[in-house]
Design an enzyme around this catalytic site. Structure first.
Site, PDB file in Angstrom:
ATOM      1  N   HIS A  48      -7.879   2.872   9.181  1.00  0.00           N
ATOM      2  CA  HIS A  48      -7.584   3.580   7.927  1.00  0.00           C
ATOM      3  C   HIS A  48      -7.548   2.544   6.797  1.00  0.00           C
ATOM      4  O   HIS A  48      -7.301   1.354   7.042  1.00  0.00           O
ATOM      5  CB  HIS A  48      -6.225   4.264   8.011  1.00  0.00           C
ATOM      6  CG  HIS A  48      -6.197   5.446   8.924  1.00  0.00           C
ATOM      7  ND1 HIS A  48      -5.272   6.451   8.786  1.00  0.00           N
ATOM      8  CD2 HIS A  48      -6.957   5.790   9.994  1.00  0.00           C
ATOM      9  CE1 HIS A  48      -5.467   7.361   9.723  1.00  0.00           C
ATOM     10  NE2 HIS A  48      -6.480   6.972  10.473  1.00  0.00           N
TER      11      HIS A  48
ATOM     12  N   GLU B 173      -5.374   1.829   4.574  1.00  0.00           N
ATOM     13  CA  GLU B 173      -4.110   1.094   4.464  1.00  0.00           C
ATOM     14  C   GLU B 173      -4.041  -0.038   5.483  1.00  0.00           C
ATOM     15  O   GLU B 173      -3.624  -1.157   5.167  1.00  0.00           O
ATOM     16  CB  GLU B 173      -2.910   2.023   4.677  1.00  0.00           C
ATOM     17  CG  GLU B 173      -2.808   3.150   3.692  1.00  0.00           C
ATOM     18  CD  GLU B 173      -3.449   4.450   4.184  1.00  0.00           C
ATOM     19  OE1 GLU B 173      -4.596   4.409   4.700  1.00  0.00           O
ATOM     20  OE2 GLU B 173      -2.815   5.501   4.050  1.00  0.00           O
TER      21      GLU B 173
ATOM     22  N   CYS C 264      -0.023   4.878   9.403  1.00  0.00           N
ATOM     23  CA  CYS C 264      -0.055   3.933   8.288  1.00  0.00           C
ATOM     24  C   CYS C 264       1.341   3.712   7.720  1.00  0.00           C
ATOM     25  O   CYS C 264       1.697   2.583   7.359  1.00  0.00           O
ATOM     26  CB  CYS C 264      -1.018   4.423   7.214  1.00  0.00           C
ATOM     27  SG  CYS C 264      -2.742   4.401   7.773  1.00  0.00           S
TER      28      CYS C 264
END
Length: 161
Positions: free
Chosen positions: A59, A61, A92
């Site tokens: 992801h 992040e 995250c």
């Protein structure tokens, strides 16, 4: 600093996160982008790489956090602020808390996976030993529009899904 100046700075940095989101879209990933700021400087950038790298972990992040840790030579990001175009998911949010980040600024809410207040509140949970301040809704319309356009195009390309 005046409130309008603070808002302008938030929008400026979120604009950088939106640029990252467009990079994800360019290679077929959901358009989410992130940057990490420390002492007024961008020290890390990231965008979704799940499709490109075939990794559920990549992801925006997480990519940005990994880059920031390398840049600082530490897993502790206490004096860092994360700007991300979509509200962080529980995975995250866990990484953000583990990294002890100071602030999370996000654009669009995520009613299905959001862990910054929409569905869950992990980032500011008093049950955990560390909390990150949350600021939401910065450039929310631009972030949401980018996601909606991506998914509309995907439905039009493959209506069976």
């Amino acid at each position: 600093m005046a409130d309008s100046d603070k808002q302008s700075i938030l929008e400026l940095y979120m604009g950088e996160a939106l640029k990252e989101a467009k990079k994800a879209e360019a290679h077929g990933d959901i358009p989410v982008g992130a940057i990490i700021v420390r002492e007024g400087k961008i020290i890390a950038r990231g965008h979704n790489l799940r499709e490109q790298e075939q990794s559920v972990l990549l992801h925006a992040e997480i990519v940005a956090i990994q880059e920031a840790c390398k840049a600082l030579g530490s897993w502790r990001l206490r004096d860092c602020d994360l700007y991300v175009t979509l509200e962080p998911c529980p995975m995250c949010a866990g990484a953000i808390i583990e990294a002890q980040m100071r602030t999370v600024i996000f654009g669009a809410d995520d009613s299905k996976w959001g862990a910054g207040g929409s569905l869950f509140q992990l980032l500011e949970s008093p049950l955990l030993n560390y909390q990150a301040k949350v600021i939401s809704g910065i450039c929310a319309e631009e972030s949401k529009a980018l996601l909606q356009q991506f998914f509309a195009a995907r439905r039009n390309t493959n209506p069976a899904k």
